[in-house]
Design a protein around this motif. Structure first.
Motif, PDB file in Angstrom:
ATOM      1  N   THR A  26       1.035  -1.204  -0.218  1.00 58.04           N
ATOM      2  CA  THR A  26       0.066   0.039   0.082  1.00 58.04           C
ATOM      3  C   THR A  26       0.768   1.158   0.038  1.00 58.04           C
ATOM      4  O   THR A  26       2.028   0.942   0.159  1.00 58.04           O
ATOM      5  N   GLN A  27       0.240   2.567  -0.230  1.00 58.50           N
ATOM      6  CA  GLN A  27       1.179   3.499  -0.158  1.00 58.50           C
ATOM      7  C   GLN A  27       0.157   4.669   0.087  1.00 58.50           C
ATOM      8  O   GLN A  27      -0.990   4.690   0.249  1.00 58.50           O
ATOM      9  N   GLY A  28       0.879   5.957   0.690  1.00 59.74           N
ATOM     10  CA  GLY A  28      -0.111   7.023   1.245  1.00 59.74           C
ATOM     11  C   GLY A  28      -0.565   7.577   0.159  1.00 59.74           C
ATOM     12  O   GLY A  28      -0.329   7.627  -0.987  1.00 59.74           O
ATOM     13  N   ALA A  29      -1.958   8.171   0.611  1.00 52.11           N
ATOM     14  CA  ALA A  29      -2.695   8.935  -0.567  1.00 52.11           C
ATOM     15  C   ALA A  29      -3.257  10.206   0.087  1.00 52.11           C
ATOM     16  O   ALA A  29      -3.885  10.040   1.407  1.00 52.11           O
ATOM     17  N   GLY A  30      -3.325  11.277  -0.500  1.00 52.18           N
ATOM     18  CA  GLY A  30      -4.138  12.496  -0.088  1.00 52.18           C
ATOM     19  C   GLY A  30      -3.566  13.001   1.005  1.00 52.18           C
ATOM     20  O   GLY A  30      -2.209  13.223   1.207  1.00 52.18           O
ATOM     21  N   VAL A  31      -4.568  13.299   2.088  1.00 55.90           N
ATOM     22  CA  VAL A  31      -4.113  13.753   3.308  1.00 55.90           C
ATOM     23  C   VAL A  31      -3.654  12.883   4.321  1.00 55.90           C
ATOM     24  O   VAL A  31      -3.358  13.074   5.517  1.00 55.90           O
ATOM     25  N   PHE A  32      -3.493  11.493   4.049  1.00 60.68           N
ATOM     26  CA  PHE A  32      -2.894  10.615   4.842  1.00 60.68           C
ATOM     27  C   PHE A  32      -1.847  10.065   4.343  1.00 60.68           C
ATOM     28  O   PHE A  32      -1.609   8.941   3.614  1.00 60.68           O
ATOM     29  N   PRO A  33      -0.677  10.856   4.318  1.00 57.61           N
ATOM     30  CA  PRO A  33       0.627  10.256   3.474  1.00 57.61           C
ATOM     31  C   PRO A  33       1.331   8.810   4.017  1.00 57.61           C
ATOM     32  O   PRO A  33       2.041   8.299   3.274  1.00 57.61           O
ATOM     33  N   LEU A  78       0.337   5.138   5.576  1.00 58.88           N
ATOM     34  CA  LEU A  78      -0.933   3.873   5.668  1.00 58.88           C
ATOM     35  C   LEU A  78      -0.027   2.595   5.747  1.00 58.88           C
ATOM     36  O   LEU A  78       1.065   2.634   5.658  1.00 58.88           O
ATOM     37  N   ARG A  79      -0.854   1.591   6.494  1.00 67.21           N
ATOM     38  CA  ARG A  79      -0.422   0.423   6.589  1.00 67.21           C
ATOM     39  C   ARG A  79      -1.543  -0.616   6.419  1.00 67.21           C
ATOM     40  O   ARG A  79      -2.556  -0.181   7.348  1.00 67.21           O
ATOM     41  N   LEU A  80      -1.455  -1.505   5.733  1.00 66.98           N
ATOM     42  CA  LEU A  80      -2.339  -2.480   5.594  1.00 66.98           C
ATOM     43  C   LEU A  80      -1.759  -3.855   6.015  1.00 66.98           C
ATOM     44  O   LEU A  80      -0.836  -4.337   5.811  1.00 66.98           O
ATOM     45  N   VAL A 109      -7.355  -4.801   8.094  1.00 63.64           N
ATOM     46  CA  VAL A 109      -7.334  -3.271   8.272  1.00 63.64           C
ATOM     47  C   VAL A 109      -6.413  -2.577   7.711  1.00 63.64           C
ATOM     48  O   VAL A 109      -5.311  -2.871   7.304  1.00 63.64           O
ATOM     49  N   ASN A 110      -6.896  -1.365   7.404  1.00 67.18           N
ATOM     50  CA  ASN A 110      -5.966  -0.357   6.592  1.00 67.18           C
ATOM     51  C   ASN A 110      -5.983   0.776   7.691  1.00 67.18           C
ATOM     52  O   ASN A 110      -6.789   1.545   7.877  1.00 67.18           O
ATOM     53  N   LEU A 111      -4.816   0.833   8.057  1.00 67.89           N
ATOM     54  CA  LEU A 111      -4.436   2.025   9.363  1.00 67.89           C
ATOM     55  C   LEU A 111      -3.615   3.314   8.451  1.00 67.89           C
ATOM     56  O   LEU A 111      -2.923   3.411   7.946  1.00 67.89           O
ATOM     57  N   MET A 112      -4.428   4.652   8.794  1.00 67.62           N
ATOM     58  CA  MET A 112      -3.988   5.853   8.203  1.00 67.62           C
ATOM     59  C   MET A 112      -3.497   6.542   9.358  1.00 67.62           C
ATOM     60  O   MET A 112      -4.541   6.766  10.161  1.00 67.62           O
TER      61      MET A 112
END
Length: 793
Positions: free
Chosen positions: A84-91, A93-95, A168-171
């Motif tokens: 996964t990779q950061g996106a938008g206002v959540f640079p 992330l962790r899947l 779970v995808n943690l932002m």
């Protein structure tokens, strides 16, 4: 000029300062408003970005759930990995795949600590996801691996009701505010803060934020936009937006110093531009003063000096070629002024037609004579006029009358004693001023003035543009003279002139050749003006009323008509006789308004009598001014229509003097009145006019014999023959005859014997209120035999 230039420079300086101040205030307000608008856009976009990113995370989790045998990944396996990779206002992330006891079995991170058992044990978000029915979002989660705040988007794995784990995808939240300042347009200078409103806690803040993560929410404004004052007095302009469906609120703010700095930069630029412009204005003013203003001041000073002293009325050319030309023109103008000054003064103080001093110069001369300390007798004035000058104007034109007046001035100049002054007063009046003269001095020259007018005046008898013919008979002019005298400095010049004119007017009015002023003459004029003023008020206040004098038929003795006679009930003087105000009204035109009042009242009364069974005719006097009024026929027709009285019950009485020599317009109007059915009577008939031709041309129904023929007993031979001639002529012309002024039984018998149709006078009834005449009409209807003595039954 120099003062004006200084004012221009000062005004320009004030304008620069005012413009700069206004520019600063305007820029500050505009920038603040624009900043608030920009921050509102940033917070709105941030809220949308959070929602979008979370929705994308939900889609990622839902996509993993669609993978077959995903639950097998809950068994720890070093070969399992997620990307996964950061996106938008959540640079960040962790899947992950996490077992129910919090152990990470598969993750997108390569941190070895993630492989430790029970990493997420006891995390609230894990329990929420395990208990959820499908994908859910937990906004206040904490990462068990790093202890950082996260938004957890997860779904349970395994059998329903007893899942073995979650995906779970943690932002990570703590970097969200900083990311917003980097990815959102216009947020570069903004301070961004993310608040969890349920926990009342800051969950993310950009580096420049005055409050940090974990601070209480009371320090963050909840208003949509406005000022935000933080600790230490710092002030920010902020806007706040809620993330829909979440406990989050996002605030974006810009420090006030940044906004003021923009306005301050604009201010300095404007001041710089203003100073440069002011320098150019000052330089231009300096050059203008040296090149133009100074030479013009010299020219102006020379002109002012020349206006006081003609000898100094010359300007030193000097200066530029243009100023040299201007100086030459000024010199020429001053030369012309010096050459024509005497002529101009003569024209302003003398009459152009006669060459005599005019009324203004006369007033000054009278004042000087009265104020002369060496004068022992005061001053006398002799005012000379003649009605013949007006006749010459009407018959031969204004130029002929002016020539006659000039000739009269020449003759009078020869009789004015030494030291006296002959001047032209107002209108066509010539005035002789005798300074230092007693009261008899004016009387002594009256005979000399009359002798000067004895010879005919040729100037008024011929065309003034042609050579006069001495053999041609001239115009005889009889002077009318008013004399007055004043003495001492307390005698006002205008009052002395007023008295001279009053004496002249009295002489004209009484047909006397000359009159010495008496104070009663001004009293007459004052009374005339007072009557005129009160009469205007009387018309406004309805103080005029109408009485009616009966007119009887000679044969039957019945009342067949009534003459409407106007009366005036003055609030202070009581009932004013008509002779005291009718002449004034005819002189100033108020007779037109009075005539309208009487006509309307008479027609209403005639209609009332007709409706009561007494259809008598009502006579209304028409003045000469009314007869010349082109609206008279229309006005009569309007009143007849308004009151409903038959036209045959109205008779208009016109004096003999007003119809002799009438114009074609008056003749047409009389025919129009006759066409309406209104009767026309000639009042005061036989008072001296010899021409009877108008009786053939005018639509006349009746002649009213003047009371002067009746009042002289009516039995003298001359009067009797005149009455017989009038009645015989009336019979021949088929005209009715009314004898007015009958006051005795003998007069009544005489006019009855001569064949008059109707009679009117005090013997038969005085003018009275309409109610009194109504009572007589009712009585006559009851007793037809009530016939006065001398009236034929």
């Amino acid at each position: 000029m120099r003062t004006y230039l200084v004012l221009i420079v000062a005004t320009a300086a004030v304008a620069v300062l005012a413009a700069s101040a206004y520019g600063f205030v305007w820029t500050d307000r505009t920038t603040r408003a624009q900043t608030l608008d920009d921050m509102a856009v940033v917070t709105g976009q941030a809220a949308e970005a959070v929602t979008t990113t979370v929705d994308q995370s939900v889609q990622i989790v839902d996509g993993l759930l669609a993978q077959p045998n995903l639950v097998d990944g809950l068994v720890p396996n070093d070969a399992c990995s997620l990307a996964t990779q950061g996106a938008g206002v959540f640079p960040t992330l962790r899947l992950e795949l996490v077992t129910a006891d919090g152990t990470i079995t598969c993750t997108s991170t390569d941190d070895p600590a993630a492989r430790e058992p029970g990493v997420h044990a006891d995390q609230a978000w894990l329990a929420q996801v395990l208990a959820a029915d499908g994908t859910t979002v937990v906004w206040d989660g904490v990462d068990g691996l790093t202890a950082r705040p996260v938004v957890a988007v997860g779904a349970p794995l395994g059998p329903d009701g007893d899942p073995a784990g979650v995906v779970v995808n943690l932002m990570f939240v703590d970097e969200t505010a900083t990311a917003m300042t980097e990815v959102l347009p216009g947020a570069g200078d903004a301070v961004v803060t993310v608040v969890d409103t349920e926990r009342r806690q800051v969950v993310s803040a950009s580096p420049a934020s005055p409050i940090g993560v974990g601070d209480g929410v009371d320090d963050v404004p909840r208003s949509p936009r406005g000022d935000w004052r933080v600790d230490a007095g710092e002030r920010l302009y902020q806007a706040t937006a809620d993330v829909g469906g979440t406990p989050w609120a996002i605030t974006a703010a810009v420090p006030r110093d940044v906004v003021v700095g923009i306005a301050r930069d604009v201010l300095w630029r404007e001041i710089l531009v203003g100073v440069v412009a002011l320098a150019f204005v000052a330089l231009a003013a300096f050059v203008l003063d040296r090149r133009v203003a100074a030479p013009l001041r010299r020219i102006t000073a020379a002109v002012v000096a020349g206006s006081r002293d003609p000898a100094s009325a010359h300007v030193d050319p000097g200066g530029t070629a243009e100023l040299t030309e201007l100086a030459a023109q000024v010199n020429a103008m001053l030369d012309i002024r010096a050459g024509h000054e005497a002529q101009l003064h003569h024209r302003t103080t003398h009459d152009l037609e006669t060459g005599l001093p005019n009324a203004t110069a006369l007033l000054h001369a009278v004042g000087a004579a009265l104020e002369d300390p060496e004068a022992r007798h005061g001053a006398s004035l002799v005012a000379i006029g003649s009605s013949r000058i007006g006749l010459v104007t009407q018959s031969r034109g204004y130029a002929a009358a002016a020539a006659l007046l000039a000739e009269a001035a020449g003759r009078l100049g020869a009789v004015v004693p030494a030291g006296g002054l002959l001047a032209r007063g107002h209108d066509d009046v010539l005035v002789v001023l005798l300074p230092d003269a007693d009261g008899a001095a004016g009387i002594r020259i009256v005979s000399a003035v009359q002798e000067a007018f004895e010879a005919p005046f040729l100037a008024g008898a011929v065309d003034p543009d042609a050579d006069p013919d001495p053999a041609m008979s001239g115009v005889a002019v009889q002077p009318t003279i008013g004399v007055t005298h004043g003495r001492g400095p307390h005698a006002a010049p205008d009052h002395l002139l007023r008295d001279a004119y009053a004496a002249l007017s009295h002489a004209t009015r009484t047909s006397q050749p000359w009159v010495v002023f008496d104070p009663s003459m001004t009293a007459y004029a004052a009374a005339h003006l007072e009557v005129e003023r009160d009469l205007a008020l009387a018309l406004e206040r309805d103080e005029l009323f109408v009485e009616y004098q009966p007119v009887l038929d000679v044969d039957s003795g019945r009342i067949v008509g009534a003459e409407a006679l106007v009366r005036w009930r003055h609030p202070a003087r009581g009932v004013v006789p008509p002779l005291d105000f009718i002449g004034v009204a005819e002189a100033n035109g108020q007779i037109l308004d009075i005539g309208r009042v009487v006509l309307r009242d008479a027609c209403r009364q005639a209609a009332a009598w007709g409706a009561a069974g007494h259809p008598i005719r009502v006579s209304v006097n028409v003045a000469a001014a009314q007869l010349r009024d082109r609206d008279l026929p229309s006005e009569v027709a309007s009143v007849l229509a308004e009151t409903g009285v038959p036209p045959t019950q109205l008779c208009l009485e016109i004096t003999e003097s007003s119809v002799v020599g009438t114009s074609a317009q008056v003749t047409r109007d009389l025919h129009r009145l006759r066409d309406l059915g209104v009767q026309i009577a000639i009042d005061d008939f036989g008072t001296g006019y010899s021409s009877l031709a108008y009786l053939h041309t005018l639509p006349v129904d009746e002649l009213k014999i003047d009371r002067s023929f009746i009042s002289r007993r009516g039995t003298e031979d001359a009067d009797r023959h005149m009455l017989e001639a009038i009645t015989s002529m009336a019979r021949a012309l088929d005209l009715g005859v009314v004898a007015e002024g009958v006051e005795t039984a003998a007069q009544l018998e005489t006019v009855a014997a001569l064949g008059c149709d109707r009679v009117q006078g005090f013997l038969l009834g005085r003018p009275a209120a309409p109610e009194a005449l109504t009572a007589r009409l009712v009585e006559r209807r009851r007793d037809r035999g009530d016939v006065p003595a001398g009236v034929r039954a």
